[in-house]
Scaffold this motif. Structure first.
Motif, PDB file in Angstrom:
ATOM      1  N   TRP A   1       0.839  -1.204   0.000  1.00  0.00           N
ATOM      2  CA  TRP A   1       0.000   0.000   0.000  1.00  0.00           C
ATOM      3  C   TRP A   1       0.871   1.250   0.000  1.00  0.00           C
ATOM      4  N   MET A   2       1.911   1.257   0.789  1.00  0.00           N
ATOM      5  CA  MET A   2       2.807   2.413   0.824  1.00  0.00           C
ATOM      6  C   MET A   2       3.596   2.527  -0.474  1.00  0.00           C
TER       7      MET A   2
ATOM      8  N   GLU B   1      -2.069   7.654   0.148  1.00  0.00           N
ATOM      9  CA  GLU B   1      -2.090   8.522   1.322  1.00  0.00           C
ATOM     10  C   GLU B   1      -3.457   8.527   1.985  1.00  0.00           C
ATOM     11  N   ASP B   2      -4.497   8.758   1.202  1.00  0.00           N
ATOM     12  CA  ASP B   2      -5.848   8.874   1.758  1.00  0.00           C
ATOM     13  C   ASP B   2      -6.797   7.771   1.312  1.00  0.00           C
ATOM     14  N   ASP B   3      -6.395   6.946   0.373  1.00  0.00           N
ATOM     15  CA  ASP B   3      -7.255   5.867  -0.090  1.00  0.00           C
ATOM     16  C   ASP B   3      -6.978   4.633   0.756  1.00  0.00           C
ATOM     17  N   PHE B   4      -7.813   4.420   1.766  1.00  0.00           N
ATOM     18  CA  PHE B   4      -7.613   3.296   2.675  1.00  0.00           C
ATOM     19  C   PHE B   4      -8.408   2.061   2.254  1.00  0.00           C
ATOM     20  N   SER B   5      -9.119   2.136   1.128  1.00  0.00           N
ATOM     21  CA  SER B   5      -9.944   1.005   0.705  1.00  0.00           C
ATOM     22  C   SER B   5      -9.122  -0.266   0.454  1.00  0.00           C
TER      23      SER B   5
ATOM     24  N   ILE C   1      -8.545   1.457  11.108  1.00  0.00           N
ATOM     25  CA  ILE C   1      -7.359   2.102  10.539  1.00  0.00           C
ATOM     26  C   ILE C   1      -7.120   3.408  11.277  1.00  0.00           C
ATOM     27  N   VAL C   2      -5.890   3.609  11.706  1.00  0.00           N
ATOM     28  CA  VAL C   2      -5.474   4.846  12.369  1.00  0.00           C
ATOM     29  C   VAL C   2      -4.380   5.483  11.523  1.00  0.00           C
ATOM     30  N   ALA C   3      -4.558   6.753  11.187  1.00  0.00           N
ATOM     31  CA  ALA C   3      -3.558   7.497  10.429  1.00  0.00           C
ATOM     32  C   ALA C   3      -3.281   8.808  11.159  1.00  0.00           C
TER      33      ALA C   3
ATOM     34  N   ARG D   1      -6.872  10.650  11.263  1.00  0.00           N
ATOM     35  CA  ARG D   1      -8.195  10.037  11.145  1.00  0.00           C
ATOM     36  C   ARG D   1      -8.191   8.657  11.776  1.00  0.00           C
ATOM     37  N   VAL D   2      -9.364   8.275  12.288  1.00  0.00           N
ATOM     38  CA  VAL D   2      -9.588   6.907  12.748  1.00  0.00           C
ATOM     39  C   VAL D   2     -10.844   6.407  12.049  1.00  0.00           C
ATOM     40  N   LEU D   3     -10.748   5.257  11.383  1.00  0.00           N
ATOM     41  CA  LEU D   3     -11.859   4.679  10.643  1.00  0.00           C
ATOM     42  C   LEU D   3     -12.129   3.281  11.174  1.00  0.00           C
ATOM     43  N   GLU D   4     -13.399   2.954  11.342  1.00  0.00           N
ATOM     44  CA  GLU D   4     -13.775   1.660  11.898  1.00  0.00           C
ATOM     45  C   GLU D   4     -14.940   1.060  11.129  1.00  0.00           C
TER      46      GLU D   4
END
Length: 254
Positions: free
Chosen positions: A164-165, A170-174, A221-223, A231-234
Protein backbone atom coordinates in the motif's frame (compact mmCIF):
# COMPACT_ATOMS: atom_id res chain seq x y z
CA UNK A 1 -7.60 -7.02 18.35
CA UNK A 2 -5.82 -10.04 16.91
CA UNK A 3 -4.07 -8.80 13.78
CA UNK A 4 -2.11 -5.57 13.42
CA UNK A 5 0.37 -4.16 10.94
CA UNK A 6 1.71 -0.65 11.20
CA UNK A 7 4.23 1.69 9.62
CA UNK A 8 6.09 3.82 12.13
CA UNK A 9 7.93 6.99 11.07
CA UNK A 10 8.56 5.93 7.47
CA UNK A 11 5.51 7.09 5.51
CA UNK A 12 5.97 10.57 3.98
CA UNK A 13 2.65 11.80 5.37
CA UNK A 14 1.71 9.54 8.27
CA UNK A 15 3.92 9.28 11.34
CA UNK A 16 1.83 6.26 12.33
CA UNK A 17 -0.28 4.27 9.89
CA UNK A 18 -1.89 1.31 11.68
CA UNK A 19 -4.49 -1.17 10.43
CA UNK A 20 -5.87 -4.11 12.33
CA UNK A 21 -8.71 -6.48 13.15
CA UNK A 22 -10.18 -7.03 16.57
CA UNK A 23 -11.37 -10.60 17.09
CA UNK A 24 -13.67 -11.29 20.04
CA UNK A 25 -16.72 -13.24 21.18
CA UNK A 26 -19.80 -11.66 19.62
CA UNK A 27 -21.67 -11.85 22.91
CA UNK A 28 -19.19 -9.49 24.61
CA UNK A 29 -20.88 -6.07 24.65
CA UNK A 30 -19.00 -3.24 22.93
CA UNK A 31 -19.68 0.36 21.95
CA UNK A 32 -18.58 1.62 18.53
CA UNK A 33 -15.81 4.11 17.82
CA UNK A 34 -16.67 7.49 19.34
CA UNK A 35 -15.42 10.48 21.33
CA UNK A 36 -15.77 9.35 24.93
CA UNK A 37 -17.83 11.63 27.16
CA UNK A 38 -15.75 11.03 30.28
CA UNK A 39 -12.20 11.00 28.85
CA UNK A 40 -10.35 12.70 25.96
CA UNK A 41 -10.21 9.42 24.05
CA UNK A 42 -11.36 8.35 20.57
CA UNK A 43 -12.04 4.62 20.67
CA UNK A 44 -14.47 1.78 20.73
CA UNK A 45 -15.31 0.62 24.23
CA UNK A 46 -15.54 -2.75 25.92
CA UNK A 47 -18.75 -2.41 27.93
CA UNK A 48 -17.91 -5.43 30.08
CA UNK A 49 -14.60 -4.23 31.58
CA UNK A 50 -14.74 -0.56 30.58
CA UNK A 51 -11.49 -0.36 28.64
CA UNK A 52 -10.64 -0.43 24.96
CA UNK A 53 -8.63 -2.54 22.54
CA UNK A 54 -7.46 0.40 20.40
CA UNK A 55 -7.67 4.12 20.98
CA UNK A 56 -6.25 7.56 20.26
CA UNK A 57 -5.96 10.47 22.68
CA UNK A 58 -6.68 14.11 22.07
CA UNK A 59 -2.92 14.70 21.90
CA UNK A 60 -2.47 12.26 19.02
CA UNK A 61 -1.13 9.37 21.08
CA UNK A 62 -2.21 5.84 20.17
CA UNK A 63 -2.42 2.54 22.04
CA UNK A 64 -3.35 -1.01 20.99
CA UNK A 65 -3.62 -4.19 23.06
CA UNK A 66 -3.98 -7.88 22.15
CA UNK A 67 -4.15 -11.04 24.19
CA UNK A 68 -1.66 -13.92 24.00
CA UNK A 69 -2.93 -17.18 22.48
CA UNK A 70 -1.98 -19.96 24.87
CA UNK A 71 -4.80 -22.11 26.28
CA UNK A 72 -2.41 -23.44 28.92
CA UNK A 73 -1.95 -19.95 30.38
CA UNK A 74 -4.79 -19.05 32.79
CA UNK A 75 -6.50 -15.72 32.12
CA UNK A 76 -6.03 -14.32 35.60
CA UNK A 77 -5.37 -10.72 36.54
CA UNK A 78 -6.47 -7.19 35.72
CA UNK A 79 -8.30 -6.62 32.40
CA UNK A 80 -5.97 -5.93 29.45
CA UNK A 81 -8.27 -3.22 28.10
CA UNK A 82 -7.49 -0.98 31.03
CA UNK A 83 -3.85 -0.85 29.89
CA UNK A 84 -4.85 1.11 26.79
CA UNK A 85 -7.18 3.44 28.67
CA UNK A 86 -4.62 4.13 31.40
CA UNK A 87 -1.96 5.10 28.87
CA UNK A 88 -4.24 7.32 26.80
CA UNK A 89 -5.57 9.27 29.78
CA UNK A 90 -2.31 9.34 31.74
CA UNK A 91 0.37 12.05 31.94
CA UNK A 92 3.36 9.89 30.98
CA UNK A 93 4.88 9.77 27.51
CA UNK A 94 5.55 6.38 25.91
CA UNK A 95 9.05 6.07 27.37
CA UNK A 96 8.10 6.88 30.97
CA UNK A 97 4.94 4.77 30.72
CA UNK A 98 6.87 1.70 29.53
CA UNK A 99 9.35 1.98 32.40
CA UNK A 100 6.57 2.21 34.98
CA UNK A 101 4.40 -0.52 33.49
CA UNK A 102 7.19 -3.09 33.68
CA UNK A 103 6.85 -3.13 37.44
CA UNK A 104 3.13 -3.96 37.30
CA UNK A 105 2.89 -5.94 34.05
CA UNK A 106 2.70 -9.31 35.80
CA UNK A 107 -0.56 -8.24 37.49
CA UNK A 108 -2.46 -8.22 34.17
CA UNK A 109 -3.90 -10.98 32.05
CA UNK A 110 -1.53 -12.10 29.25
CA UNK A 111 -1.07 -9.12 26.93
CA UNK A 112 0.80 -7.41 24.13
CA UNK A 113 0.69 -3.61 24.20
CA UNK A 114 1.76 -1.02 21.62
CA UNK A 115 2.09 2.62 22.71
CA UNK A 116 2.93 5.63 20.56
CA UNK A 117 3.45 9.32 21.27
CA UNK A 118 4.81 12.13 19.10
CA UNK A 119 8.34 10.72 18.97
CA UNK A 120 8.52 7.21 20.43
CA UNK A 121 6.79 3.87 20.18
CA UNK A 122 7.05 0.88 22.53
CA UNK A 123 6.09 -2.75 22.65
CA UNK A 124 5.36 -4.06 26.16
CA UNK A 125 4.40 -7.66 26.92
CA UNK A 126 4.15 -9.86 29.99
CA UNK A 127 4.68 -13.35 28.55
CA UNK A 128 6.80 -15.31 29.22
CA UNK A 129 8.01 -12.47 31.45
CA UNK A 130 7.50 -8.69 31.48
CA UNK A 131 9.62 -6.79 28.96
CA UNK A 132 9.57 -3.57 26.95
CA UNK A 133 11.37 -2.59 23.77
CA UNK A 134 11.47 0.59 21.70
CA UNK A 135 9.93 0.33 18.23
CA UNK A 136 12.29 1.19 15.42
CA UNK A 137 11.08 3.00 12.28
CA UNK A 138 9.67 0.53 9.78
CA UNK A 139 6.78 -1.83 9.12
CA UNK A 140 5.93 -4.14 12.01
CA UNK A 141 3.29 -6.73 12.86
CA UNK A 142 1.54 -8.18 15.88
CA UNK A 143 -1.07 -10.84 16.44
CA UNK A 144 -1.53 -13.01 19.53
CA UNK A 145 2.13 -13.92 19.87
CA UNK A 146 5.28 -11.93 20.56
CA UNK A 147 6.07 -8.71 18.67
CA UNK A 148 6.91 -9.40 15.00
CA UNK A 149 6.40 -13.16 15.41
CA UNK A 150 6.29 -14.40 11.78
CA UNK A 151 2.88 -16.10 11.83
CA UNK A 152 1.59 -16.46 8.24
CA UNK A 153 -1.26 -13.96 8.73
CA UNK A 154 1.09 -11.42 10.31
CA UNK A 155 3.71 -11.71 7.56
CA UNK A 156 1.06 -11.45 4.85
CA UNK A 157 -0.54 -8.39 6.42
CA UNK A 158 2.79 -6.60 6.81
CA UNK A 159 3.49 -7.30 3.14
CA UNK A 160 0.13 -5.83 2.11
CA UNK A 161 0.72 -2.71 4.16
CA UNK A 162 4.15 -2.28 2.57
CA UNK A 163 2.56 -2.69 -0.87
CA UNK A 164 0.00 0.00 0.00
CA UNK A 165 2.81 2.41 0.82
CA UNK A 166 4.85 1.43 -2.24
CA UNK A 167 1.82 2.28 -4.39
CA UNK A 168 1.98 5.84 -3.09
CA UNK A 169 -1.33 5.80 -1.22
CA UNK A 170 -2.09 8.52 1.32
CA UNK A 171 -5.85 8.87 1.76
CA UNK A 172 -7.26 5.87 -0.09
CA UNK A 173 -7.61 3.30 2.67
CA UNK A 174 -9.94 1.01 0.71
CA UNK A 175 -7.12 -1.42 -0.24
CA UNK A 176 -6.32 -1.82 3.45
CA UNK A 177 -9.94 -2.55 4.33
CA UNK A 178 -10.02 -5.14 1.53
CA UNK A 179 -6.95 -6.75 3.03
CA UNK A 180 -8.50 -6.82 6.48
CA UNK A 181 -11.52 -8.60 4.97
CA UNK A 182 -9.37 -11.38 3.46
CA UNK A 183 -10.57 -14.85 4.54
CA UNK A 184 -7.78 -16.80 2.86
CA UNK A 185 -6.39 -19.48 5.18
CA UNK A 186 -2.71 -20.34 5.38
CA UNK A 187 -1.36 -23.75 4.27
CA UNK A 188 -1.20 -26.30 7.06
CA UNK A 189 2.58 -26.63 6.90
CA UNK A 190 3.00 -22.93 7.74
CA UNK A 191 0.64 -22.82 10.72
CA UNK A 192 1.92 -22.29 14.27
CA UNK A 193 1.10 -24.78 17.01
CA UNK A 194 -0.40 -22.78 19.86
CA UNK A 195 -2.22 -25.65 21.52
CA UNK A 196 -5.69 -25.12 20.00
CA UNK A 197 -5.61 -27.94 17.43
CA UNK A 198 -5.09 -27.94 13.67
CA UNK A 199 -8.69 -27.18 12.67
CA UNK A 200 -8.81 -24.09 14.86
CA UNK A 201 -5.33 -22.99 13.76
CA UNK A 202 -6.62 -23.05 10.17
CA UNK A 203 -9.69 -21.02 11.06
CA UNK A 204 -7.65 -18.45 12.97
CA UNK A 205 -5.03 -18.12 10.20
CA UNK A 206 -7.09 -15.76 8.03
CA UNK A 207 -7.05 -11.99 8.45
CA UNK A 208 -10.85 -11.89 8.77
CA UNK A 209 -12.43 -14.55 10.97
CA UNK A 210 -16.05 -15.45 10.32
CA UNK A 211 -17.99 -17.30 13.00
CA UNK A 212 -21.30 -17.47 14.81
CA UNK A 213 -19.94 -17.11 18.36
CA UNK A 214 -16.46 -15.70 17.76
CA UNK A 215 -14.91 -13.71 14.95
CA UNK A 216 -13.73 -10.36 13.68
CA UNK A 217 -15.72 -7.64 15.43
CA UNK A 218 -14.01 -4.53 14.02
CA UNK A 219 -11.54 -3.46 11.34
CA UNK A 220 -9.80 -0.24 12.27
CA UNK A 221 -7.36 2.10 10.54
CA UNK A 222 -5.47 4.85 12.37
CA UNK A 223 -3.56 7.50 10.43
CA UNK A 224 -1.69 10.14 12.44
CA UNK A 225 0.52 12.70 10.72
CA UNK A 226 3.72 14.34 11.98
CA UNK A 227 1.71 17.16 13.60
CA UNK A 228 -0.48 14.77 15.59
CA UNK A 229 -3.57 15.17 13.40
CA UNK A 230 -5.30 12.44 11.46
CA UNK A 231 -8.20 10.04 11.14
CA UNK A 232 -9.59 6.91 12.75
CA UNK A 233 -11.86 4.68 10.64
CA UNK A 234 -13.78 1.66 11.90
CA UNK A 235 -15.95 -1.00 10.27
CA UNK A 236 -17.94 -3.29 12.57
CA UNK A 237 -19.21 -6.84 12.14
CA UNK A 238 -21.57 -9.24 13.89
CA UNK A 239 -21.99 -13.03 13.88
CA UNK A 240 -20.93 -14.74 10.65
CA UNK A 241 -19.27 -11.52 9.48
CA UNK A 242 -22.50 -9.53 9.15
CA UNK A 243 -21.71 -5.85 8.47
CA UNK A 244 -23.05 -3.66 11.27
CA UNK A 245 -21.84 -0.16 10.44
CA UNK A 246 -18.86 2.13 10.11
CA UNK A 247 -17.53 5.31 11.70
CA UNK A 248 -14.85 7.88 10.98
CA UNK A 249 -13.45 10.44 13.42
CA UNK A 250 -10.92 13.21 12.95
CA UNK A 251 -7.97 13.60 15.31
CA UNK A 252 -7.42 17.20 16.34
CA UNK A 253 -4.51 17.74 18.69
CA UNK A 254 -5.25 19.83 21.78
Amino acid sequence: MCLIAFAWQIHPRWRLLLAGNRDEFHARPSAPLSHWDDLPILAGRDLEAGGTWLGVSGTGRCCVVTNVRDPRDPQHGVSRGLLATDYLKGPDDATAHAAKLLGAAADYRPFNLLTFDATHGFYIGNRPQPRAQPIEPGVHGLSNADFNTPWPKTRAWMTRLQAWMDAGHEDDFSPLFRGLADEHQAPDETLPDTGVGLERERWLSSAFIRGERYGTRASTIVAIDYHGKGRVLERRFGPEGRFEGESELTIHTV
